[in-house]
Design an enzyme around this catalytic site. Sequence first.
Site, short mmCIF file in Angstrom:
data_model
loop_
_atom_site.label_atom_id
_atom_site.label_comp_id
_atom_site.label_asym_id
_atom_site.label_seq_id
_atom_site.Cartn_x
_atom_site.Cartn_y
_atom_site.Cartn_z
N LYS A 193 2.58 23.84 18.35
CA LYS A 193 1.43 23.89 18.98
C LYS A 193 0.09 23.36 18.26
O LYS A 193 -0.23 23.48 17.23
CB LYS A 193 1.18 25.61 18.74
CG LYS A 193 0.56 26.32 19.80
CD LYS A 193 0.49 27.67 19.73
CE LYS A 193 -0.14 28.31 18.36
NZ LYS A 193 -0.55 29.81 18.29
N LYS A 198 2.40 33.77 10.57
CA LYS A 198 1.36 33.73 9.68
C LYS A 198 1.76 34.17 8.20
O LYS A 198 0.96 33.75 7.10
CB LYS A 198 0.36 34.53 10.14
CG LYS A 198 -0.36 33.84 11.52
CD LYS A 198 -1.88 34.67 11.83
CE LYS A 198 -2.19 33.80 12.97
NZ LYS A 198 -3.66 34.50 13.23
N LYS A 241 -5.63 25.39 14.58
CA LYS A 241 -6.47 25.43 13.58
C LYS A 241 -5.99 25.33 12.31
O LYS A 241 -6.57 24.81 11.37
CB LYS A 241 -7.49 26.55 13.65
CG LYS A 241 -8.02 27.09 14.97
CD LYS A 241 -8.75 28.36 14.87
CE LYS A 241 -8.79 29.09 16.01
NZ LYS A 241 -9.83 30.17 16.30
P1 AMP Z 1 -7.16 32.10 18.62
O1 AMP Z 1 -7.90 30.73 18.36
O2 AMP Z 1 -5.79 32.38 18.04
O3 AMP Z 1 -7.87 33.32 18.47
O4 AMP Z 1 -6.96 31.78 20.08
C1 AMP Z 1 -7.58 32.06 21.05
C2 AMP Z 1 -7.33 31.97 22.43
O5 AMP Z 1 -6.81 30.40 22.59
C3 AMP Z 1 -6.04 32.51 22.79
O6 AMP Z 1 -5.88 33.09 24.32
C4 AMP Z 1 -4.74 31.44 22.56
O7 AMP Z 1 -3.76 31.88 23.26
C5 AMP Z 1 -5.44 30.35 22.76
N1 AMP Z 1 -4.64 29.31 22.28
C6 AMP Z 1 -4.82 28.77 20.96
N2 AMP Z 1 -4.06 27.95 20.73
C7 AMP Z 1 -3.76 27.26 21.90
C8 AMP Z 1 -2.78 26.09 22.29
N3 AMP Z 1 -2.45 25.35 21.51
N4 AMP Z 1 -2.58 26.12 23.61
C9 AMP Z 1 -2.89 26.92 24.46
N5 AMP Z 1 -3.73 28.06 24.44
C10 AMP Z 1 -4.13 28.32 23.01
#
Ligand code: AMP
Length: 347
Positions: A207, A114, A210
């Site tokens: 991955k 990041k 967003k």
């Molecule tokens: P975040 O949007 O970074 O706060 O992520 C929220 C949740 O979504 C966390 O548990 C992440 O591990 C999961 N997550 C985010 N991106 C992915 C992805 N591409 N595949 C699986 N899980 C994800």
Amino acid sequence: MKFKERVFSGMQPTGSLHLGNYLGAMLKWIDLQKTHECIYCVVDLHAITVWQEPGELRHAIRQVTAAYIAAGLDPEKSILFNQSQVSAHAELAWVFNCVARLGWLNRMTQFKEKAGKDRENASVGLYAYPNLMAADILAYRATHVPVGDDQKQHLELARDIAQKFNNDFAESIRTAGYEDGQFFPQPEPVIVGPATRVMSLRDGSRKMSKSEPSDLSRINLTDDDDTIAKKIRKAKTDPEALPSEIEGLAGRPEADNLVGIYAALAGSGKADVLSEFGGRQFSEFKPALADLCVARLGPIAQEARRLMADPAEIDRVLVDGANRARIIAEPILGEVKDVIGLIRAAS
Ligand code: AMP
Ligand code: TRP
């Protein structure tokens, strides 16, 4: 101390939620409500480790909350709230800033990703982010943390912090009545299912996220049916037919990803999907996947839009959740203060 099983997880209110969030985290959050006491947090303090436009942040906090409720999270049963309303998170994070070691944080790969090349210019908050995450979990003595695969390293850090706190204050913890010296539990990651790491639709080695500039790389929970179908039609694949066995997915990241997505959406496993679609071309598989995606996500998007029409009601849910969260976190924080030798008003 035998810790009561308790689930905690968090989601950042930045950008719109996507299929990775849904399959990697949300589905499990919703499932665990059936068996566990669950606390789910919209981690707005984590979001501001990177600058957020205030109006958009406010909107995103409500939108993530609405998406969760629309997807099946029951705010009566589980606790649903935004982090900044419960000050115990920030207070305990400060204590953990003093427990965690610089060397531990230096190893965090998400910070490196990041912060990018201009590390000198990253916020201090972005660096200390995993300490706040440990505080989120341990302020409730949570034992189980459902997350996607990318959070594994942060959870290991939370376990290290819990252990170091227990060791550093061992004597004081025993004096406080914890005979086995276990003040904090070792929270366990719950990373299960066929889609713990959903990949970009444009590049099977990255991955789904967003922050990826191309919107074609992800399916947003707010996408309409035609957009979902178009993104799946355009998803990168290889020219081979689908294999009949899981082993046949090795070395085929895009195929593996689409099969995993199908399995997670269908509530089955990759082997089941391949026994149905093995030997068929992507030209047949993709429309079936698009239909399934639309059938699963369409109603969630629609319900989330309906909920967003009444922001005051969403705010009420968050205030109610925060009130219930504080009842659990404040006494634990109070004990932390006693254990480390701070003085507070007698309770
Ligand atoms: P975040 O949007 O970074 O706060 O992520 C929220 C949740 O979504 C966390 O548990 C992440 O591990 C999961 N997550 C985010 N991106 C992915 C992805 N591409 N595949 C699986 N899980 C994800
Ligand atoms: N760091 C997590 C993410 O980016 C979000 C998060 C913050 C979290 N606090 C948490 C997840 C506590 C689980 C438990 O996805």
